[in-house]
Design a protein around this motif. Structure first.
Motif, PDB file in Angstrom:
ATOM      1  N   ARG A 111       3.003   6.475  -7.036  1.00 47.59           N
ATOM      2  CA  ARG A 111       1.984   7.126  -7.819  1.00 47.59           C
ATOM      3  C   ARG A 111       2.075   8.617  -7.499  1.00 47.59           C
ATOM      4  N   PHE A 112       2.534   9.007  -6.338  1.00 49.06           N
ATOM      5  CA  PHE A 112       2.700  10.408  -5.788  1.00 49.06           C
ATOM      6  C   PHE A 112       4.216  10.531  -5.495  1.00 49.06           C
ATOM      7  N   CYS A 113       5.117  10.897  -6.278  1.00 46.81           N
ATOM      8  CA  CYS A 113       6.464  10.973  -6.229  1.00 46.81           C
ATOM      9  C   CYS A 113       6.909  11.949  -5.435  1.00 46.81           C
ATOM     10  N   CYS A 114       6.234  12.790  -4.550  1.00 54.63           N
ATOM     11  CA  CYS A 114       6.756  13.534  -3.680  1.00 54.63           C
ATOM     12  C   CYS A 114       7.108  13.091  -2.621  1.00 54.63           C
ATOM     13  N   PHE A 115       6.870  11.810  -2.377  1.00 49.13           N
ATOM     14  CA  PHE A 115       7.102  11.052  -0.987  1.00 49.13           C
ATOM     15  C   PHE A 115       8.501  10.372  -1.218  1.00 49.13           C
ATOM     16  N   LEU A 116       8.983  10.285  -2.522  1.00 47.22           N
ATOM     17  CA  LEU A 116      10.281   9.833  -2.888  1.00 47.22           C
ATOM     18  C   LEU A 116      11.132  10.769  -2.546  1.00 47.22           C
ATOM     19  N   THR A 117      10.831  11.980  -2.223  1.00 45.53           N
ATOM     20  CA  THR A 117      12.330  13.123  -2.136  1.00 45.53           C
ATOM     21  C   THR A 117      11.897  13.894  -0.991  1.00 45.53           C
ATOM     22  N   THR A 118      12.689  14.876  -0.507  1.00 47.31           N
ATOM     23  CA  THR A 118      12.320  15.638   0.660  1.00 47.31           C
ATOM     24  C   THR A 118      11.325  16.802   0.096  1.00 47.31           C
ATOM     25  N   MET A 119      10.418  16.891   1.246  1.00 46.53           N
ATOM     26  CA  MET A 119       9.381  17.677   0.804  1.00 46.53           C
ATOM     27  C   MET A 119       9.394  19.114   1.535  1.00 46.53           C
ATOM     28  N   HIS A 120       9.622  20.400   0.932  1.00 50.33           N
ATOM     29  CA  HIS A 120      10.152  21.475   1.456  1.00 50.33           C
ATOM     30  C   HIS A 120       8.993  22.425   1.947  1.00 50.33           C
ATOM     31  N   GLN A 121       7.816  22.014   2.143  1.00 51.54           N
ATOM     32  CA  GLN A 121       6.730  22.505   2.656  1.00 51.54           C
ATOM     33  C   GLN A 121       6.876  22.841   4.058  1.00 51.54           C
ATOM     34  N   HIS A 122       5.763  23.748   4.505  1.00 51.96           N
ATOM     35  CA  HIS A 122       5.695  23.768   6.095  1.00 51.96           C
ATOM     36  C   HIS A 122       5.038  22.242   6.384  1.00 51.96           C
ATOM     37  N   PRO A 123       5.626  21.879   7.612  1.00 50.34           N
ATOM     38  CA  PRO A 123       5.011  20.695   8.029  1.00 50.34           C
ATOM     39  C   PRO A 123       3.395  20.606   8.233  1.00 50.34           C
ATOM     40  N   ASP A 124       2.830  21.565   8.524  1.00 53.77           N
ATOM     41  CA  ASP A 124       1.328  21.761   8.721  1.00 53.77           C
ATOM     42  C   ASP A 124       0.886  21.321   7.051  1.00 53.77           C
ATOM     43  N   THR A 125       1.502  21.948   6.047  1.00 56.50           N
ATOM     44  CA  THR A 125       1.207  21.828   4.701  1.00 56.50           C
ATOM     45  C   THR A 125       1.214  20.477   4.130  1.00 56.50           C
ATOM     46  N   ILE A 126       2.491  19.679   4.643  1.00 57.22           N
ATOM     47  CA  ILE A 126       3.007  18.432   4.584  1.00 57.22           C
ATOM     48  C   ILE A 126       1.992  17.448   5.036  1.00 57.22           C
TER      49      ILE A 126
ATOM     50  N   SER B 118       0.920  -1.277  -0.038  1.00 59.34           N
ATOM     51  CA  SER B 118      -0.081   0.056   0.138  1.00 59.34           C
ATOM     52  C   SER B 118       0.904   1.200  -0.146  1.00 59.34           C
ATOM     53  N   PHE B 119       1.873   1.322   0.831  1.00 60.63           N
ATOM     54  CA  PHE B 119       2.763   2.518   1.040  1.00 60.63           C
ATOM     55  C   PHE B 119       3.732   2.436  -0.279  1.00 60.63           C
ATOM     56  N   GLY B 120       4.034   1.366  -0.815  1.00 60.12           N
ATOM     57  CA  GLY B 120       4.817   1.410  -2.079  1.00 60.12           C
ATOM     58  C   GLY B 120       3.940   1.870  -3.430  1.00 60.12           C
ATOM     59  N   ILE B 121       2.820   1.449  -3.530  1.00 56.47           N
ATOM     60  CA  ILE B 121       1.682   2.083  -4.327  1.00 56.47           C
ATOM     61  C   ILE B 121       1.576   3.653  -4.420  1.00 56.47           C
ATOM     62  N   LEU B 122       1.344   3.747  -3.028  1.00 62.41           N
ATOM     63  CA  LEU B 122       1.192   5.184  -3.089  1.00 62.41           C
ATOM     64  C   LEU B 122       2.413   6.221  -3.382  1.00 62.41           C
ATOM     65  N   SER B 123       3.607   5.834  -3.010  1.00 61.62           N
ATOM     66  CA  SER B 123       4.754   6.624  -2.956  1.00 61.62           C
ATOM     67  C   SER B 123       4.929   6.551  -4.530  1.00 61.62           C
TER      68      SER B 123
ATOM     69  N   TYR C  20      -4.538  14.322   1.965  1.00 59.08           N
ATOM     70  CA  TYR C  20      -5.242  14.415   0.653  1.00 59.08           C
ATOM     71  C   TYR C  20      -4.792  13.195  -0.297  1.00 59.08           C
ATOM     72  N   VAL C  21      -3.480  12.987  -0.295  1.00 59.62           N
ATOM     73  CA  VAL C  21      -2.955  12.081  -1.320  1.00 59.62           C
ATOM     74  C   VAL C  21      -3.414  10.573  -0.885  1.00 59.62           C
ATOM     75  N   CYS C  22      -3.789  10.434   0.287  1.00 62.10           N
ATOM     76  CA  CYS C  22      -4.317   9.127   0.757  1.00 62.10           C
ATOM     77  C   CYS C  22      -5.697   8.911   0.496  1.00 62.10           C
ATOM     78  N   ALA C  23      -6.381   9.901   0.424  1.00 66.00           N
ATOM     79  CA  ALA C  23      -7.768   9.934   0.034  1.00 66.00           C
ATOM     80  C   ALA C  23      -7.768   9.649  -1.480  1.00 66.00           C
ATOM     81  N   LEU C  24      -6.888  10.274  -2.302  1.00 65.64           N
ATOM     82  CA  LEU C  24      -6.980  10.277  -3.791  1.00 65.64           C
ATOM     83  C   LEU C  24      -6.378   8.853  -4.089  1.00 65.64           C
ATOM     84  N   HIS C  25      -5.674   8.295  -3.380  1.00 64.56           N
ATOM     85  CA  HIS C  25      -4.903   6.931  -3.317  1.00 64.56           C
ATOM     86  C   HIS C  25      -6.207   5.799  -3.229  1.00 64.56           C
ATOM     87  N   ASN C  26      -7.011   6.076  -2.519  1.00 62.58           N
ATOM     88  CA  ASN C  26      -8.105   5.322  -2.319  1.00 62.58           C
ATOM     89  C   ASN C  26      -9.105   5.311  -3.491  1.00 62.58           C
TER      90      ASN C  26
END
Length: 206
Positions: free
Chosen positions: A109-124, A102-107, A130-136
């Motif tokens: 499909r949404f490649c932002c999880f394969l690198t460093t995310m530079h947004q504010h922690p609340d935004t992350i 499940s985590f492999g498919i998620l990451s 939202y990405v988990c909802a889209l995944h479903n």
């Protein structure tokens, strides 16, 4: 921390724990733990397993990081396992593989999880939810299992046109590619298409 079902969908997601926290420590702070212990999680009543008459509680499947409960099953200790314990731990590990997928498919499909995310922690945190909802939603539209025969639909998500070209081929990612291939082959060997009759005996042999 997340709970998934057998079709790779996320049933519960808790985002925002510190990266250095242990799985057990993160789990102890999740709202779903209190809900389960206080019988507020909507877990079905115990039912017999197929071809049996002894009711068995519905339960989560976890690894050694989690405490053993009637609603949380984990492997036996690796020390001096008897045959039935080895078979149980093997079957449990196959069930836990769905969570890893499940985590492999998620990451993937949404490649932002394969690198460093530079947004504010609340935004992350919001992005992750939202990405988990889209995944479903994607899995509902493009399931990984035939709803009639329950046969696996192999690798459909890997050939998604949105993923073409995102998997690294050279450089420092080569080791990851090899691990991905090994992981793919290990899953194939456990599938109906690739399994052999004696593999379980070989796995549980002393």
């Amino acid at each position: 921390m997340a709970v998934t079902d057998a079709t790779y969908k996320f049933l519960y997601v808790d985002v925002g724990a510190e990266g250095g926290a242990s799985d057990g420590g993160t789990w102890s702070n999740c709202s779903v733990l209190d809900a389960v212990e206080e019988n507020r999680a909507g877990v079905p009543q115990p039912e017999p397993l197929p071809n049996d008459d002894q009711p068995v509680p519905y339960h989560f499947v976890g690894d050694d990081a989690f405490a053993l409960r009637t609603w949380m099953m984990k492997p036996f200790s690796h020390r001096s396992q008897v045959l039935r314990e080895r078979i149980y731990s093997y079957r449990l590990s196959r069930a836990r593989r769905v969570v890893e997928n499940s985590f492999g498919i998620l990451s993937q499909r949404f490649c932002c999880f394969l690198t460093t995310m530079h947004q504010h922690p609340d935004t992350i945190n919001l992005i992750s939810m939202y990405v988990c909802a889209l995944h479903n939603l994607i899995l509902i539209r493009y399931p990984h299992e035939d709803p009639d025969t329950h046969d696996l639909i192999p690798g459909g998500w890997r050939s998604d046109r949105h993923l073409q070209g995102v998997l690294p081929l050279t450089g420092h990612q080569t080791q990851k590619d090899a691990k991905d291939q090994r992981d793919y082959l290990s899953h194939y060997n456990m599938s109906p298409a690739g399994a052999v009759p004696w593999q379980e005996r070989m796995v549980v042999a002393p």
